[in-house]
Design a protein around this motif. Sequence first.
Motif, PDB file in Angstrom:
ATOM      1  N   MET A 166     -16.977  -3.921  -9.176  1.00 55.64           N
ATOM      2  CA  MET A 166     -16.737  -2.404  -9.364  1.00 55.64           C
ATOM      3  C   MET A 166     -16.251  -1.775  -8.363  1.00 55.64           C
ATOM      4  O   MET A 166     -16.743  -0.913  -7.781  1.00 55.64           O
ATOM      5  N   ILE A 167     -15.150  -2.575  -7.742  1.00 59.22           N
ATOM      6  CA  ILE A 167     -14.702  -1.710  -6.520  1.00 59.22           C
ATOM      7  C   ILE A 167     -13.626  -0.702  -6.749  1.00 59.22           C
ATOM      8  O   ILE A 167     -13.332   0.260  -6.209  1.00 59.22           O
ATOM      9  N   ASN A 168     -13.153  -0.889  -8.293  1.00 60.18           N
ATOM     10  CA  ASN A 168     -12.262   0.205  -8.572  1.00 60.18           C
ATOM     11  C   ASN A 168     -12.726   0.840 -10.189  1.00 60.18           C
ATOM     12  O   ASN A 168     -13.448  -0.058 -10.909  1.00 60.18           O
ATOM     13  N   ALA A 169     -12.462   1.756 -10.564  1.00 54.41           N
ATOM     14  CA  ALA A 169     -12.837   2.458 -11.938  1.00 54.41           C
ATOM     15  C   ALA A 169     -11.647   2.983 -12.369  1.00 54.41           C
ATOM     16  O   ALA A 169     -10.849   3.812 -11.673  1.00 54.41           O
ATOM     17  N   ARG A 170     -10.946   2.552 -13.710  1.00 53.76           N
ATOM     18  CA  ARG A 170      -9.610   3.184 -14.201  1.00 53.76           C
ATOM     19  C   ARG A 170     -10.062   4.664 -14.521  1.00 53.76           C
ATOM     20  O   ARG A 170     -11.003   5.134 -15.465  1.00 53.76           O
ATOM     21  N   SER A 171      -9.197   5.700 -14.012  1.00 53.82           N
ATOM     22  CA  SER A 171      -9.237   6.939 -14.212  1.00 53.82           C
ATOM     23  C   SER A 171      -9.110   7.515 -15.650  1.00 53.82           C
ATOM     24  O   SER A 171      -9.707   8.386 -16.114  1.00 53.82           O
ATOM     25  N   GLU A 172      -8.181   6.589 -16.451  1.00 52.43           N
ATOM     26  CA  GLU A 172      -7.817   6.759 -17.677  1.00 52.43           C
ATOM     27  C   GLU A 172      -9.070   6.683 -18.750  1.00 52.43           C
ATOM     28  O   GLU A 172      -9.150   7.444 -19.771  1.00 52.43           O
ATOM     29  N   THR A 173     -10.222   5.879 -18.196  1.00 55.30           N
ATOM     30  CA  THR A 173     -11.244   5.816 -19.145  1.00 55.30           C
ATOM     31  C   THR A 173     -12.534   5.897 -18.606  1.00 55.30           C
ATOM     32  O   THR A 173     -13.561   5.585 -19.367  1.00 55.30           O
ATOM     33  N   MET A 214      -4.839  -2.131  -9.046  1.00 55.21           N
ATOM     34  CA  MET A 214      -6.076  -1.857  -8.466  1.00 55.21           C
ATOM     35  C   MET A 214      -6.050  -1.575  -6.993  1.00 55.21           C
ATOM     36  O   MET A 214      -4.799  -1.513  -6.415  1.00 55.21           O
ATOM     37  N   CYS A 215      -7.121  -1.235  -6.286  1.00 56.28           N
ATOM     38  CA  CYS A 215      -6.879  -1.062  -4.773  1.00 56.28           C
ATOM     39  C   CYS A 215      -7.965  -1.968  -4.304  1.00 56.28           C
ATOM     40  O   CYS A 215      -9.162  -1.771  -4.239  1.00 56.28           O
ATOM     41  N   GLU A 260      -0.871  -3.363  -0.705  1.00 51.43           N
ATOM     42  CA  GLU A 260      -0.766  -3.972  -2.058  1.00 51.43           C
ATOM     43  C   GLU A 260       0.011  -5.282  -1.691  1.00 51.43           C
ATOM     44  O   GLU A 260       0.806  -5.132  -0.879  1.00 51.43           O
ATOM     45  N   TRP A 261       0.110  -6.180  -2.871  1.00 49.55           N
ATOM     46  CA  TRP A 261       0.672  -7.544  -2.604  1.00 49.55           C
ATOM     47  C   TRP A 261       1.765  -7.498  -3.699  1.00 49.55           C
ATOM     48  O   TRP A 261       1.563  -7.413  -4.947  1.00 49.55           O
ATOM     49  N   GLN A 262       3.187  -7.437  -3.442  1.00 49.42           N
ATOM     50  CA  GLN A 262       4.205  -7.384  -4.453  1.00 49.42           C
ATOM     51  C   GLN A 262       4.541  -8.806  -4.642  1.00 49.42           C
ATOM     52  O   GLN A 262       4.970  -9.748  -3.689  1.00 49.42           O
ATOM     53  N   GLU A 304       5.779   1.170  -8.717  1.00 48.91           N
ATOM     54  CA  GLU A 304       6.101   0.186  -9.933  1.00 48.91           C
ATOM     55  C   GLU A 304       6.652  -1.128  -9.736  1.00 48.91           C
ATOM     56  O   GLU A 304       6.297  -2.175 -10.024  1.00 48.91           O
ATOM     57  N   PRO A 305       7.717  -1.082  -8.723  1.00 46.81           N
ATOM     58  CA  PRO A 305       8.193  -2.457  -8.418  1.00 46.81           C
ATOM     59  C   PRO A 305       7.236  -3.260  -7.583  1.00 46.81           C
ATOM     60  O   PRO A 305       7.428  -4.405  -7.275  1.00 46.81           O
ATOM     61  N   ILE A 306       6.157  -2.603  -7.005  1.00 47.08           N
ATOM     62  CA  ILE A 306       5.300  -3.308  -6.063  1.00 47.08           C
ATOM     63  C   ILE A 306       3.970  -3.700  -6.884  1.00 47.08           C
ATOM     64  O   ILE A 306       3.504  -4.889  -6.744  1.00 47.08           O
ATOM     65  N   HIS A 307       3.305  -2.719  -7.764  1.00 45.07           N
ATOM     66  CA  HIS A 307       2.256  -3.136  -8.632  1.00 45.07           C
ATOM     67  C   HIS A 307       2.267  -2.291  -9.760  1.00 45.07           C
ATOM     68  O   HIS A 307       2.537  -1.015  -9.693  1.00 45.07           O
ATOM     69  N   ASP A 308       1.474  -2.713 -10.955  1.00 40.31           N
ATOM     70  CA  ASP A 308       1.516  -1.891 -12.046  1.00 40.31           C
ATOM     71  C   ASP A 308       0.296  -0.710 -11.915  1.00 40.31           C
ATOM     72  O   ASP A 308       0.037   0.278 -12.602  1.00 40.31           O
ATOM     73  N   ARG A 309      -0.723  -0.700 -10.969  1.00 39.09           N
ATOM     74  CA  ARG A 309      -1.388   0.202 -10.729  1.00 39.09           C
ATOM     75  C   ARG A 309      -1.524   0.623  -9.310  1.00 39.09           C
ATOM     76  O   ARG A 309      -0.973   0.149  -8.325  1.00 39.09           O
ATOM     77  N   MET A 310      -2.305   1.607  -8.949  1.00 44.59           N
ATOM     78  CA  MET A 310      -2.462   2.453  -7.795  1.00 44.59           C
ATOM     79  C   MET A 310      -3.654   3.250  -7.618  1.00 44.59           C
ATOM     80  O   MET A 310      -4.214   3.809  -8.634  1.00 44.59           O
ATOM     81  N   PRO A 311      -4.229   3.500  -6.327  1.00 45.45           N
ATOM     82  CA  PRO A 311      -5.263   4.281  -6.283  1.00 45.45           C
ATOM     83  C   PRO A 311      -4.927   5.619  -6.483  1.00 45.45           C
ATOM     84  O   PRO A 311      -3.815   6.279  -6.294  1.00 45.45           O
ATOM     85  N   VAL A 312      -5.996   6.402  -7.000  1.00 45.16           N
ATOM     86  CA  VAL A 312      -5.843   7.994  -7.405  1.00 45.16           C
ATOM     87  C   VAL A 312      -5.765   8.512  -5.849  1.00 45.16           C
ATOM     88  O   VAL A 312      -6.850   8.601  -5.304  1.00 45.16           O
ATOM     89  N   ILE A 313      -4.818   9.053  -5.284  1.00 46.55           N
ATOM     90  CA  ILE A 313      -4.567   9.914  -3.957  1.00 46.55           C
ATOM     91  C   ILE A 313      -4.778  11.369  -4.395  1.00 46.55           C
ATOM     92  O   ILE A 313      -3.931  11.862  -5.132  1.00 46.55           O
TER      93      ILE A 313
END
Length: 222
Positions: free
Chosen positions: A72-79, A1-2, A104-106, A156-165
């Motif tokens: 609804m601060i984020n939306a998954r781009s895949e779906t 997430m972001c 992001e929080w690791q 990936e080592p930090i978080h499993d999601r990220m914002p679409v840049i």
Amino acid sequence: MCGRFTMDASELEILKEYELNDEIIGFQPRYNIAPGQNVLAIIHDGKKKRVGFLKWGLVPSWAKDTKIGYKMINARSETAHEKPSFKKLLAKKRCLIVADSFYEWQKSENGKQPKRISLKDRKLFAFAGLWDKWEQGEEQLFTCTILTKSANKFMEPIHDRMPVILPKKEEEYWINPQTRDPDEVGQFLSHLPSSELLDAYNVSSLVNSAKNEQRECMEPLL
């Protein structure tokens, strides 16, 4: 997430970067932008690009309760192209959300360590965003959400999601006012390169609280 980001730039830098002519009313640099707050966004009204502020946390036009925005601060781009909440917005209500880094929080043995993540090759960038207008009687809200995707190898080592840049060359496509098939937009998102050159460093736990907005939030942790 972001869930947090920054926008540390001058008004002139933003106007130049995005070829804007209008003054940004109420502009100021931001060091710890949180959901529920206003974010700087760019849309295209069919004649020209327009810059202004949207509240972060999407309240769809059909919503009965504006509190839905906090979910609804984020939306998954895949779906997103499959979801009623986002499908129509993908077709014609796309926006650029201006930033220069995100937090992001690791996870670690000692808890969660906040990190500031930015691009290596350019300062300002844009998240892919969706926006909508909600109104009831005389009350109006203009809100937005940030699209996210699976983390690239750097994240990936930090978080499993990220914002679409958005790559610089794709920003115009994203805010082009042409109505597009949501599936087409979904395909566009899925084919964006995932190899953004990113940099990251540890920052203070000051960013854990949205009440903290000072520049120290994004300074490297010594």
